[in-house]
Design an enzyme around this catalytic site. Structure first.
Site, PDB file in Angstrom:
ATOM      1  N   GLU A 899       0.892  -1.164   0.000  1.00  0.00           N
ATOM      2  CA  GLU A 899       0.000   0.000   0.000  1.00  0.00           C
ATOM      3  C   GLU A 899       0.926   1.208   0.000  1.00  0.00           C
ATOM      4  O   GLU A 899       1.163   1.833   1.033  1.00  0.00           O
ATOM      5  CB  GLU A 899      -0.903  -0.032   1.227  1.00  0.00           C
ATOM      6  CG  GLU A 899      -2.233   0.700   1.049  1.00  0.00           C
ATOM      7  CD  GLU A 899      -2.096   2.204   1.165  1.00  0.00           C
ATOM      8  OE1 GLU A 899      -1.349   2.804   0.357  1.00  0.00           O
ATOM      9  OE2 GLU A 899      -2.727   2.772   2.048  1.00  0.00           O
ATOM     10  N   GLU A 908       4.413   8.255  -3.754  1.00  0.00           N
ATOM     11  CA  GLU A 908       5.167   7.779  -2.596  1.00  0.00           C
ATOM     12  C   GLU A 908       6.310   6.862  -2.991  1.00  0.00           C
ATOM     13  O   GLU A 908       6.819   6.105  -2.163  1.00  0.00           O
ATOM     14  CB  GLU A 908       4.228   7.071  -1.613  1.00  0.00           C
ATOM     15  CG  GLU A 908       3.250   8.001  -0.926  1.00  0.00           C
ATOM     16  CD  GLU A 908       2.430   7.294   0.137  1.00  0.00           C
ATOM     17  OE1 GLU A 908       2.665   6.093   0.363  1.00  0.00           O
ATOM     18  OE2 GLU A 908       1.567   7.938   0.750  1.00  0.00           O
TER      19      GLU A 908
END
Length: 1465
Positions: A899, A908
């Site tokens: 995730e 990210e």
């Protein structure tokens, strides 16, 4: 038909029909021959087999003969049966011929007699007339007696001689029935009118009979209805009534049989037996209704239920012992009575529970229904159990009704408990102010009455609830624990500490009561555990866990109290610490002994604390003393100038260390805390300072580093400074050594140097000063945890469910291949996905988390849920993880769970992480092996078939991701892209050319796109799938460009690309988690809100006109971390990759997207221009104080003589200069680079300021009151202002409103359990971080993206007068707001409203009045502050609840301290 015809037909029937030969005979014969040849070819396939030909021939001949004989037998039997059947048919035909002949003769005879029928009709009419005459003659005597019998029967009925009256009534009814039967015409008569007249005459004559029936019935039902009352006096009337009813029931049955197809007598069937039971039911209801309803509410309800009980049991005794013997056994009168009672009680109690009952009333109802009613004293008597069929009748109150009633009871008790606890706390707070020690229990520990009161109250409520049911007991206990948690959340201990800090001399027993609070928490903890064990003992078969909220709250309260105890210790030691380790300290001998005296006094009081907390306080006392000692050393109060001073300092520190050690040992304090001896640190540092040879420092530091691995370069650098004799080269070698040899912290080691604060400079956003503050190294950790979105992710049920399903499917696929399921979870966070994998059947899981506090929380959560043996938490970045027998992972994983996504999907660093994982951490895909050059030589030696069957290397969850985009035209969003032309006093202010040509910045604008109405943009293109990423295969992080061609849906100006993504959790794409905005769903209920993944807005480098049907090329490019879009037309070379946008005008670097929208807001600009027009004069000297503001340009255009603007940022000055130059206003505004406090008259060219203006807007502002920096600037400029100078804005008001959020509350709400897993340690960690500074701060949010509903009216609570300087004294405001809306209050929204002039205001919060439904419309340009309550609170909206507020503005720090609570009248 003639005889000849019939004879001919018979002959034809005797003729045999030729039988057709079977058409398949020839084909069957061919098949038989073929089969025979096949058999023969198999038997005689070799020459030697021909020798046995004779044997085979003989055998087949015998078999053929046998088959033929059997066939003949079967055929013969079949033919015999056919012959017998033909004979039977011949006999039947003869019989039919005879019957037909007889019928023919009968027909001839009937034709001859047809003339005699008319004579018989006449005879029939004469006979009927004679029959009527005979009936009239026979009935005349009865008819004369009818009236007299009616009168006599009436007298008998009136005198209640019912058994005598009933036979006469039956006789009268028989006469009436016979007369009516006799006058009825035979069927087929044409005189129906005459007969109807006769029938009406008879009925009128016998009309008295009907009245008698009604009178008798009335008397019967009166007797039956009063049976329960008069049964003990005389049962004869009741018996008579029953006998009459049975006679009537018998007559009904007779008539039903005899008159099945004929008219029934008048009034039949009477069904008096059925009526009997109805009358009995009405009598029962009437009896119950007669029970007094007076004072039923309140305590009278219990009396009412008791009266019902006595009434029921009394009547039941009458029925069983009296009335039951008066009726036939098949009446089952007792059973019927019980049924009537039960049905009445069902209705009656249904009305009762609909009342607004109090807790005691609800208890009385529940106790009566669940226990008394079914007890042996009532329906639980063994003889009655069989009679009362509860299964068919149903319970007195349904299960839903019981649950509703129990919930009401719990709510009523909750209100009482809450009020009781509140009052108990008020008494407790009063006790804390007493001028005497707290009470001491039998163990010698301090305590107060509060825990005993609370424990007894909760136990008493649980005991009372248990009288109803165990389930209600559990509900009551959970409610009580919840209220206790709410009581603890009020932070009375913290407020007690705050009040004491205001005036420490008021309460001399402050510490004693803090220690009593700690003991109280332990007492409550014991009571809580006892109550929770009661719950566990009942629900262990249904629930795996019991909520730990109260225990966690008690632990937090203990930690807070201990922290206050340590703060008080520090406060008392502070006067002695101030002179520690200074030059004067060397000449003083009483500093350390005084500190020891304070320690001794405190430790004596700690003996009054329950263990183990008392011992821990002593250890913390030791720890704090050493930390403060070393902190004083780190402040470099003394720097040695000679070897002699070094020796003196080292010797004195050694003496202090020994003195502290002796003192602590005398107080029975173990010197070791977490494998570290704190007092030994002082001696070690003394040895370091006293070391004579600086060249040996490296060895000394190595020893320090071994014992205290958390010591940092900054600490060593300070120690080197204190020595004062360390050469540069030695210092460099020491610091290099530290940088290269930073060891990891061992297990169980408690860091000591991380608690020794280091000084850092921090800009105060309100005052503008750079404050030199001390912050722990954990400060940033706590800030990140407190403001993280972990709670939002854990509350995202859709995300969690889809991940769980995808992981379970992946584990199943791996298991189906016969492999061990080894999972790699990158970015595990709380460890939730890893626990899902193990629960789904994974054999082992490696959970990687690089954020240390989060990794620790994950380990705790994994351990609490019992997965420590199958989940390994690795505190590293995934690119640092090793795979080897001795590495972090012992084998490569075959399931990759991650995730790592943000709103932009890859922001990210998902792509580099996936790339590294596929290369180094997960099993390699077969295609990867074959693509390697060395594999070519191996292919020739291996089985090609197995190589070509591609083997899956690893399963990935999610399996793939898709990025979507849609081209739109939106004036609303495009205002956030660039500065637009502005109209000011008839002149147009144009943006400069560099800005118009600038492509902007590549950073994404992430917003809740669901809050952007579809009416605010025009769709120019379809929703396009721009690209997808398959995470189960190797992923490349190289820059790429993807292009989609489509036709424009309509004409317009292409400005903005709206983008979002979704993820498939499985290869088939059946489990999809989508980030699409709500307006893209056909069913709104399919949309799932989330804040950790939103949607993206990308601004095209320039506007482009497109025509409907025109072919367009939309391309998206990405690197490791970001995306950018470009649009080209068909005739453009789309193969050229678009360059990454780069801001060349610098405006996009100083102005945020919302700031562009604010500057482009015409209404806002008009408000400021109108306000400036009222104060700007031709001789005005204006000074603007705001970052990147256009107000000074407006002031010049309005005619100001001189305009100056403070712009501390060089980039902002260049942007404003370019804007001025492009509008031919180069010298119109003078931009000043100095700070407000540094400004002089020379900077203003000798002019004093007549107009001070500001929006105010500052780039460092986060919370609304940070813009009060304008006020501090105005104060700093006071000497440069004219006495009558105008200030714009004149004032600011801070507004508040209590709100209910539709979704935003999730980001701060504790989770407890998530998908069945206990994640409460995460809640505790967030709570601890929020409590880090013992305050509950507000946080900034753009509320236009988060719908909310106002529960109070907006209220100004604090006013800041900019026409005056910042006051020296704090500004306080307190009061309360009534709740006007019903809902769940999650927090309070705060914003500023600026008063530009008397009639012009600009709001940074609400832009329109609140609607009737409470909906709010917020400014899109500024963030508002939100103060979240620790637990949401339901409000009724009727004014009973109030929002109590207390705000304090501290001028020195510029902080606004907030305190909100919800109270009841």
């Amino acid at each position: 038909m003639s005889d000849g015809d019939r004879s001919g037909r018979d002959n034809n029937e005797d003729t045999l029909v030729p039988v057709e030969v079977w058409q398949e005979l020839e084909r069957a014969e061919c098949f038989a021959r073929g089969a025979a040849l096949k058999w023969a070819s198999g038997i005689f396939c070799r020459p030697e087999h021909l020798e046995r030909l004779g044997q085979y021939k003989k055998r087949e001949s015998q078999r053929t003969a046998s088959i033929q004989s059997r066939l003949k037998s079967v055929v013969q039997s079949y033919l015999e049966g056919v012959d017998w059947g033909l004979g039977q048919l011949r006999e039947a035909r003869g019989e039919l011929r005879g019957a037909s002949h007889d019928l023919y003769k009968a027909n001839l005879e009937s034709r001859k007699n047809s003339g005699q029928v008319s004579a018989l009709e006449t005879l029939r009419e004469v006979s009927a007339n004679h029959c009527q005459l005979l009936a009239a003659v026979s009935n005349l005597p009865r008819l004369y007696k009818v009236r007299s019998m009616v009168l006599e029967t009436e007298r008998l009925v009136e005198s209640r001689r019912l058994l005598e009256a009933h036979p006469r009534l039956m006789e009268l009814e028989r006469w009436q029935d016979e007369v009516l039967l006799q006058i009825q015409e035979p069927r087929g008569s044409s005189e129906t009118g005459v007969n109807a007249e006769h029938e009406e005459l008879v009925r009128n004559y016998f009309s008295g009979v009907g009245r008698l029936v009604d009178a008798l019935a009335k008397e019967l039902w009166a007797v039956v209805g009063s049976g329960l009352t008069l049964a003990h006096q005389n049962t004869t009337p009741f018996v008579s009534a029953v006998r009459i009813i049975e006679r009537e029931e018998a007559l009904d049955q007779i008539f039903l049989v005899e008159r099945y197809n004929a008219p029934m007598p008048s009034g039949r069937p009477r069904c008096w037996r059925e009526r009997f039971f109805k009358v009995m039911e009405e009598a029962v209801s009437s009896r119950f209704r007669s029970v007094s309803y007076l004072h039923t509410r309140g305590p009278g309800l219990a009396s009412h239920l008791s009266a019902l009980q006595h009434c029921i049991m009394g009547d039941l005794s009458t029925v069983r012992h009296c009335l039951e013997q008066c009726v036939p056994a098949y009446y089952h009168l007792t059973r019927a009575y019980l049924r009537f009672c039960h049905q009445f009680l069902q209705t009656h109690l249904g009305l009762v529970i609909g009342w607004e009952l109090e807790g005691g009333e609800i208890f009385a109802v529940l106790n009566w229904v669940l226990h008394i009613y079914n007890s042996p004293e009532m329906m639980g008597e063994p003889a009655l159990v069989a009679e009362l069929d509860i299964e068919n009748l149903g319970p007195l109150i349904s299960q839903e009704g019981l649950e509703l009633l129990q919930n009401k009871y719990v709510q009523k008790v909750r209100k009482s408990v809450s009020e009781w606890m509140r009052k108990a706390l008020e008494v407790e707070l009063t006790d804390w102010q007493r001028d005497q020690e707290p009470d001491i229990d039998h163990e010698g520990c301090y305590h107060t009455s509060l825990p005993t009161i609370i424990a007894q109250m909760l136990e008493e409520n649980a005991r009372v609830a248990l009288m109803i049911s165990e389930a209600l007991r559990d509900q009551t206990i959970q409610m009580g624990l919840y209220e206790m948690e709410n009581l603890l959340s009020r932070d009375a201990i913290i407020e007690f500490g705050k009040e004491h800090r205001k005036d420490p001399t008021v309460n001399k027993f402050y510490l004693h009561y803090l220690l009593a609070c700690i003991n109280n928490c332990y007492i409550l903890k014991s009571s809580t555990e006892s109550l929770q064990q009661q719950i566990c003992s009942f629900v262990s078969n249904r629930f795996s866990r019991v909520p730990l909220g109260p225990l966690a709250a008690l632990d937090r309260a203990v930690r807070k109290a201990c922290r206050l105890v340590m703060d008080h210790l520090l406060f008392e030691m502070q006067p002695h610490l101030q002179g520690l380790l200074s030059s004067s300290w060397l000449d003083q001998d009483d500093v350390t002994p005084n500190i020891c005296g304070v320690l001794e006094h405190h430790c004596e009081l700690y003996n009054r604390v329950r263990q183990p907390c008392g011992q821990r306080l002593k250890e913390e006392c030791q720890w704090l003393t050493v930390v403060e000692y070393v902190r004083a050393l780190m402040q470099k109060r003394m720097v040695c100038r000679s070897q002699e001073e070094q020796n003196q300092l080292a010797q004195r520190m050694t003496q202090d260390a020994q003195l502290l050690r002796d003192q602590l040992q005398s107080m029975e304090i173990d010197g070791t805390v977490g494998e570290v001896c704190p007092t030994a640190l002082i001696a070690a540092l003394a040895e370091f300072i006293g070391l004579k040879d600086p060249g040996m420092l490296l060895l000394q530091i190595s020893g320090l580093l071994t014992k205290y691995p958390d010591i940092s370069e900054e600490h060593i650098s300070v120690l080197l400074d204190i020595r004062g004799d360390v050469p540069k080269e030695v210092r460099k070698s020491v610091l290099d050594f530290l940088e290269q040899n930073a060891p990891p912290l061992p297990q169980g080691y408690r860091p000591i140097f991380t608690e020794i604060l280091t000084f850092c400079g921090r800009a105060n956003p309100t005052t503008g000063a750079v404050d030199c503050v001390e912050e722990s190294e954990e400060y940033d950790y706590h800030q990140e945890i407190a403001r993280s979105s972990y709670a939002d992710m854990l509350h995202d049920r859709d995300r969690n469910k889809k991940y769980y399903e995808g992981i379970a499917a992946a584990v199943s696929r791996v298991k189906a291949r016969g492999q061990r399921a080894v999972v790699l979870d990158i970015g595990t966070g709380t460890g939730l996905l890893s626990m899902m994998a193990v629960s789904a059947g994974a054999d082992y899981c490696y959970a990687i988390e690089m954020f240390k506090p989060m990794a620790q929380a994950a380990s705790c959560i994994v351990k609490r849920n019992g997965f420590s043996d199958k989940i390994k938490v690795i505190n590293k970045h995934s690119t640092e993880v090793t795979v080897s027998p001795d590495g972090d992972m012992q084998e490569r994983a075959n399931i990759l769970v991650t995730e790592l996504f943000d709103t932009e999907l890859i922001g990210e660093g998902a792509l580099p992480s996936y790339e590294h994982a596929h290369t180094h951490l997960v099993q390699v895909h077969t295609s990867q092996i074959f693509s390697h050059p060395l594999s070519l030589s191996l292919c020739s030696e291996l089985n090609r078939a197995s190589l070509h069957s591609e083997q899956v290397g690893c399963e990935a969850v999610p399996h793939r991701a898709r990025v979507y985009a849609q081209l739109v035209e939106s004036e609303l969003l495009w205002r956030w892209a660039d500065l637009r032309p502005l109209q000011v006093d008839g002149r147009t202010l144009l943006p400069d050319a560099a800005q118009l040509a600038c492509a902007g910045v590549p950073s994404v604008c992430d917003i809740q796109l669901s809050q952007v109405s579809p009416e605010s943009f025009r769709v120019l293109g379809p929703i396009c799938t721009m690209f997808s990423v398959d995470f189960s295969r190797p992923v490349s992080s190289d820059a790429q460009t993807h292009l989609i061609r489509f036709k424009a849906l309509c004409s317009g100006t292409a400005q903005v690309v709206l983008s979002w993504w979704d993820i498939d959790m499985d290869p088939e794409g059946s489990i999809v988690c989508s980030m699409a905005p709500s307006w893209s769903y056909t069913k709104p209920q399919d949309y799932h809100w989330r804040d950790h993944w939103m949607q993206s807005v990308y601004f095209l480098p320039a506007e482009q006109h497109v025509s409907e049907g025109e072919e367009l090329n939309l391309s998206v490019s990405h690197d490791d971390f970001s995306l950018w879009y470009s649009l080209t037309h068909r005739d453009t070379d789309a193969r050229v990759a678009p360059l990454r946008p780069c801001c060349t005008c610098q405006a996009h670097l100083i102005w945020t997207r919302p700031r562009f929208g604010e500057l482009n807001d015409e209404l806002r600009t008009e408000s400021y221009v109108n306000a400036l027009r009222t104060i700007v004069k031709p001789d005005s000297v204006c000074l603007s104080v705001s970052d990147g503001s256009l107000l000074p340009i407006f002031a010049h255009l309005l005619g100001s003589k001189k305009v100056f603007s403070l712009e501390s940022s060089g980039m902002a000055r260049r942007v404003i200069e370019q804007l001025l130059q492009s509008n031919f206003l180069k010298d119109a505004v003078k931009l000043l680079a100095s700070q407000a406090e540094q400004l002089t008259l020379a900077d203003l060219e000798g002019n004093q300021i007549s107009v001070l203006i500001g929006e105010p807007y500052f780039s460092t502002s986060l919370l609304p009151w940070h813009s009060l920096f304008f006020w501090y600037c105005r104060t700093a400029l006071a000497q440069l202002l004219l006495p009558d100078a105008s200030i714009l804005p004149r004032a600011a008001r801070l507004y508040i409103v209590a709100v209910e959020f539709r979704d935003l509350w999730r980001i701060r709400a504790p989770c407890g359990t998530c998908e069945g897993f206990d994640v409460s340690p995460m809640d505790e960690m967030i709570q601890e971080s929020l409590d880090f500074h013992e305050s509950w701060e507000a946080e900034p949010h753009p509320l236009w993206e988060y719908p909310c509903r106002a529960l109070t009216n907006p209220q100004p609570v604090m006013m800041f007068d900019f026409t005056q300087c910042v006051p020296e004294q704090p500004i306080s405001s307190s009061g309360s707001l009534p709740f006007t809306g019903r809902g769940c209050c999650h927090g309070v929204a705060l914003w500023m409203e600026y008063q530009l002039t008397d009639d012009i205001t600009v709001s940074m919060g609400l832009t329109k009045p609140i609607s009737k439904q409470g909906m709010c419309e917020w400014s899109r340009h500024r963030k508002q502050a939100v103060y979240f309550f620790r637990s949401a609170r339901e409000t009724s909206g009727d004014g009973r609840e109030e929002l109590a507020y207390s705000l304090n503005f501290e001028p020195r720090s510029g902080e606004v301290k907030l305190d909100f609570s919800i109270t009841e009248h």
